[in-house]
Design a protein around this motif. Structure first.
Motif, PDB file in Angstrom:
ATOM      1  N   ALA A 313     -18.769 -20.156  -6.500  1.00  0.00           N
ATOM      2  CA  ALA A 313     -18.494 -21.040  -5.366  1.00  0.00           C
ATOM      3  C   ALA A 313     -17.572 -22.177  -5.770  1.00  0.00           C
ATOM      4  N   ALA A 314     -17.799 -22.748  -6.949  1.00  0.00           N
ATOM      5  CA  ALA A 314     -16.925 -23.827  -7.434  1.00  0.00           C
ATOM      6  C   ALA A 314     -15.521 -23.304  -7.697  1.00  0.00           C
ATOM      7  N   VAL A 315     -15.414 -22.112  -8.259  1.00  0.00           N
ATOM      8  CA  VAL A 315     -14.106 -21.523  -8.528  1.00  0.00           C
ATOM      9  C   VAL A 315     -13.381 -21.220  -7.218  1.00  0.00           C
ATOM     10  N   LEU A 316     -14.098 -20.664  -6.239  1.00  0.00           N
ATOM     11  CA  LEU A 316     -13.492 -20.401  -4.938  1.00  0.00           C
ATOM     12  C   LEU A 316     -13.072 -21.702  -4.255  1.00  0.00           C
ATOM     13  N   ALA A 317     -13.864 -22.775  -4.434  1.00  0.00           N
ATOM     14  CA  ALA A 317     -13.488 -24.079  -3.875  1.00  0.00           C
ATOM     15  C   ALA A 317     -12.188 -24.567  -4.504  1.00  0.00           C
ATOM     16  N   ALA A 318     -12.021 -24.337  -5.808  1.00  0.00           N
ATOM     17  CA  ALA A 318     -10.769 -24.709  -6.475  1.00  0.00           C
ATOM     18  C   ALA A 318      -9.600 -23.925  -5.882  1.00  0.00           C
ATOM     19  N   GLY A 319      -9.837 -22.651  -5.577  1.00  0.00           N
ATOM     20  CA  GLY A 319      -8.798 -21.856  -4.937  1.00  0.00           C
ATOM     21  C   GLY A 319      -8.443 -22.371  -3.555  1.00  0.00           C
ATOM     22  N   GLU A 320      -9.461 -22.782  -2.801  1.00  0.00           N
ATOM     23  CA  GLU A 320      -9.210 -23.356  -1.471  1.00  0.00           C
ATOM     24  C   GLU A 320      -8.393 -24.644  -1.596  1.00  0.00           C
ATOM     25  N   ALA A 321      -8.651 -25.433  -2.627  1.00  0.00           N
ATOM     26  CA  ALA A 321      -7.888 -26.668  -2.836  1.00  0.00           C
ATOM     27  C   ALA A 321      -6.406 -26.355  -3.059  1.00  0.00           C
ATOM     28  N   LEU A 322      -6.128 -25.338  -3.867  1.00  0.00           N
ATOM     29  CA  LEU A 322      -4.722 -24.970  -4.113  1.00  0.00           C
ATOM     30  C   LEU A 322      -4.062 -24.465  -2.834  1.00  0.00           C
ATOM     31  N   ARG A 323      -4.776 -23.675  -2.051  1.00  0.00           N
ATOM     32  CA  ARG A 323      -4.184 -23.177  -0.801  1.00  0.00           C
ATOM     33  C   ARG A 323      -3.916 -24.315   0.168  1.00  0.00           C
ATOM     34  N   TRP A 324      -4.846 -25.268   0.228  1.00  0.00           N
ATOM     35  CA  TRP A 324      -4.662 -26.437   1.109  1.00  0.00           C
ATOM     36  C   TRP A 324      -3.448 -27.243   0.663  1.00  0.00           C
ATOM     37  N   LEU A 325      -3.313 -27.463  -0.641  1.00  0.00           N
ATOM     38  CA  LEU A 325      -2.157 -28.194  -1.149  1.00  0.00           C
ATOM     39  C   LEU A 325      -0.867 -27.426  -0.875  1.00  0.00           C
ATOM     40  N   GLY A 326      -0.919 -26.113  -1.050  1.00  0.00           N
ATOM     41  CA  GLY A 326       0.263 -25.311  -0.788  1.00  0.00           C
ATOM     42  C   GLY A 326       0.714 -25.397   0.657  1.00  0.00           C
ATOM     43  N   ALA A 327      -0.248 -25.378   1.586  1.00  0.00           N
ATOM     44  CA  ALA A 327       0.090 -25.469   3.012  1.00  0.00           C
ATOM     45  C   ALA A 327       0.635 -26.847   3.357  1.00  0.00           C
ATOM     46  N   ARG A 328       0.051 -27.887   2.790  1.00  0.00           N
ATOM     47  CA  ARG A 328       0.477 -29.258   3.096  1.00  0.00           C
ATOM     48  C   ARG A 328       1.843 -29.574   2.510  1.00  0.00           C
ATOM     49  N   ARG A 329       2.117 -29.075   1.324  1.00  0.00           N
ATOM     50  CA  ARG A 329       3.347 -29.441   0.607  1.00  0.00           C
ATOM     51  C   ARG A 329       4.436 -28.377   0.702  1.00  0.00           C
ATOM     52  N   GLY A 330       4.178 -27.295   1.405  1.00  0.00           N
ATOM     53  CA  GLY A 330       5.152 -26.219   1.447  1.00  0.00           C
ATOM     54  C   GLY A 330       5.394 -25.617   0.078  1.00  0.00           C
ATOM     55  N   ASP A 331       4.339 -25.542  -0.729  1.00  0.00           N
ATOM     56  CA  ASP A 331       4.433 -25.092  -2.112  1.00  0.00           C
ATOM     57  C   ASP A 331       3.863 -23.677  -2.216  1.00  0.00           C
ATOM     58  N   GLU A 332       4.730 -22.695  -2.263  1.00  0.00           N
ATOM     59  CA  GLU A 332       4.283 -21.305  -2.306  1.00  0.00           C
ATOM     60  C   GLU A 332       3.542 -20.991  -3.602  1.00  0.00           C
ATOM     61  N   ARG A 333       3.913 -21.656  -4.687  1.00  0.00           N
ATOM     62  CA  ARG A 333       3.237 -21.391  -5.961  1.00  0.00           C
ATOM     63  C   ARG A 333       1.782 -21.838  -5.917  1.00  0.00           C
ATOM     64  N   ALA A 334       1.529 -23.008  -5.312  1.00  0.00           N
ATOM     65  CA  ALA A 334       0.152 -23.477  -5.205  1.00  0.00           C
ATOM     66  C   ALA A 334      -0.667 -22.547  -4.321  1.00  0.00           C
ATOM     67  N   ALA A 335      -0.100 -22.152  -3.175  1.00  0.00           N
ATOM     68  CA  ALA A 335      -0.804 -21.241  -2.280  1.00  0.00           C
ATOM     69  C   ALA A 335      -1.083 -19.910  -2.971  1.00  0.00           C
ATOM     70  N   ALA A 336      -0.102 -19.408  -3.707  1.00  0.00           N
ATOM     71  CA  ALA A 336      -0.284 -18.147  -4.430  1.00  0.00           C
ATOM     72  C   ALA A 336      -1.340 -18.286  -5.522  1.00  0.00           C
ATOM     73  N   GLY A 337      -1.415 -19.471  -6.136  1.00  0.00           N
ATOM     74  CA  GLY A 337      -2.450 -19.714  -7.132  1.00  0.00           C
ATOM     75  C   GLY A 337      -3.844 -19.631  -6.535  1.00  0.00           C
ATOM     76  N   GLY A 338      -4.009 -20.178  -5.315  1.00  0.00           N
ATOM     77  CA  GLY A 338      -5.284 -20.069  -4.626  1.00  0.00           C
ATOM     78  C   GLY A 338      -5.637 -18.630  -4.320  1.00  0.00           C
ATOM     79  N   ASP A 339      -4.653 -17.858  -3.879  1.00  0.00           N
ATOM     80  CA  ASP A 339      -4.875 -16.434  -3.610  1.00  0.00           C
ATOM     81  C   ASP A 339      -5.231 -15.686  -4.891  1.00  0.00           C
ATOM     82  N   ARG A 340      -4.573 -16.061  -5.990  1.00  0.00           N
ATOM     83  CA  ARG A 340      -4.833 -15.407  -7.271  1.00  0.00           C
ATOM     84  C   ARG A 340      -6.291 -15.633  -7.700  1.00  0.00           C
ATOM     85  N   ILE A 341      -6.800 -16.842  -7.471  1.00  0.00           N
ATOM     86  CA  ILE A 341      -8.181 -17.149  -7.847  1.00  0.00           C
ATOM     87  C   ILE A 341      -9.160 -16.287  -7.057  1.00  0.00           C
TER      88      ILE A 341
END
Length: 391
Positions: A313-341
């Motif tokens: 659950a903590a690891v998935l929460a970290a992934g959600e954080a990266l996806r949220w940052l990716g959506a807010r900042r237009g950062d495809e790498r961060a969003a992809a990192g969340g998906d990778r997790i």
């Protein structure tokens, strides 16, 4: 494209410390793989910190949380020294309140978002036995809970003439502003192009007790007003007591579920059972500018330091954080990192070899740290899902 991200880590109490340590390991591995620049600001705090220092956290902690790009919270709570319940502050709030409710209010994290997905390979305890009741395709919904008011607003108190507590009052506060924000978010979530589920209409379910409570009647009125602006989204209002049985009987019916704070808190805990328990459930507390992400389980003092808690659950929460940052900042790498997790967690579940006791029982259980290592090793795994397990 962001240059880098500063993540505030609030491990907190008990098993929160252990699962956040694994989430950090996974984030560091993803950063190496995807070229992300992640910096970590680990902030001590929680109930045990309060018992030792007389404050929830260091004096500058609130400012450090506000300055962070995202916050990852472990768990808060510890038994009181006299053994009578949880540790409390002199003002009656739980020790460590600042990291949980304080951040939600202070950073205006008005929505608590919980994705409820049954991942392939997860089985459930029913009557003490592991059984597969739902197919993964049956459990795929999002709960959105108002996060700053209702019975959590802190309005109330205890009347104690002569020092003898006689009357306790908790005042429920429901405002149009807070309701409008969270209800609009629910409809916007259901409208997103990437949200559509195969064979299921886009639908928002409002869970209330409007046959009794005035605050719920206002919440429903605003729900209908906003819903009219989204004619392509089905909408329904369900009484909270009826909803609890329908959620378990037909989880496949639900898409986006929205509720006031207290009811939302209760029904999302029930929803955890649909996805394999609190060890699999991540929560996202978000506002216009800030986000705090957490596993929804507690600090579990009796398991603290045993290296047996489920870190997923903590690891998935970290992934959600990266996806949220990716959506807010237009950062495809961060969003992809969340998906990778999430993909790595799915891979570990699919293999079924390295899982904690809550998923496979004590005899086959692996340790918290071993599961963290297995997830890191699976970060580069792009093997397709076994169809027999996926549905």
């Amino acid at each position: 494209m962001a240059d880098g991200y500063n993540l505030a880590l609030l491990p907190g109490d008990g098993i929160g410390v252990e699962v956040i340590a694994q989430a950090r390991r996974v984030l560091e591995a993803v950063a190496r793989l995807d070229g992300l620049d992640l910096a970590f600001d680990e902030i001590p705090g929680g109930a045990r910190y309060f018992l030792e220092h007389g404050s929830d956290w260091p004096q500058d902690a609130a400012g450090r949380c506000a300055a962070a790009d995202a916050i990852l919270l472990g768990a808060i709570g510890w038994p009181s020294p006299d053994g009578r319940g949880t540790a409390l502050r002199p003002d009656g709030k739980m020790a460590g309140w600042s990291a949980v409710v304080g951040n939600r209010i202070g950073l205006d994290l008005y929505a608590n978002i919980r994705p409820v997905r049954l991942l392939p390979g997860v089985r459930h305890y029913v009557s003490g036995r592991h059984r597969q009741i739902w197919r993964p395709s049956d459990v795929d919904m999002v709960f959105i809970r108002e996060n700053t008011e209702d019975l959590y607003s802190g309005a109330g108190g205890i009347l104690a003439p002569g020092g003898d507590a006689q009357v306790a009052v908790d005042t429920r506060i429901i405002t149009r502003r807070a309701s409008e924000r969270v209800l609009r978010l629910a409809f916007e979530t259901a409208s997103r192009p990437d949200h559509a589920r195969k064979g299921t209409p886009r639908r928002v379910t409002c869970v209330v007790k409007d046959n009794i409570l005035y605050g719920c009647r206002l919440f429903v009125r605003i729900f209908e007003e906003i819903g009219e602006q989204y004619p392509h989204i089905e909408r329904e209002v369900v009484l909270v007591d009826a909803f609890t049985q329908w959620l378990v009987r037909r989880p496949e019916h639900y898409d986006v579920v929205v509720a006031p704070n207290m009811f939302g808190d209760i029904i999302t805990e029930l929803a955890c059972a649909l996805q394999g328990g609190v060890g699999m459930s991540a929560g996202c507390n978000v506002g216009e500018r800030h986000g705090m992400f957490e596993p929804v389980h507690g600090s579990a003092p009796r398991h603290a330091g045993t290296d047996r808690a489920n870190p997923m659950a903590a690891v998935l929460a970290a992934g959600e954080a990266l996806r949220w940052l990716g959506a807010r900042r237009g950062d495809e790498r961060a969003a992809a990192g969340g998906d990778r997790i999430e993909a790595a967690v799915r891979a570990v579940l699919r293999r079924g070899r390295t899982l904690t006791y809550d998923l496979v029982g004590a005899q086959r259980a692996s340790s918290t740290s071993a599961v963290g290592t297995a997830i890191i090793e699976a970060l580069g795994d792009e093997a397709p899902c076994d169809e027999a397990l996926c549905d």
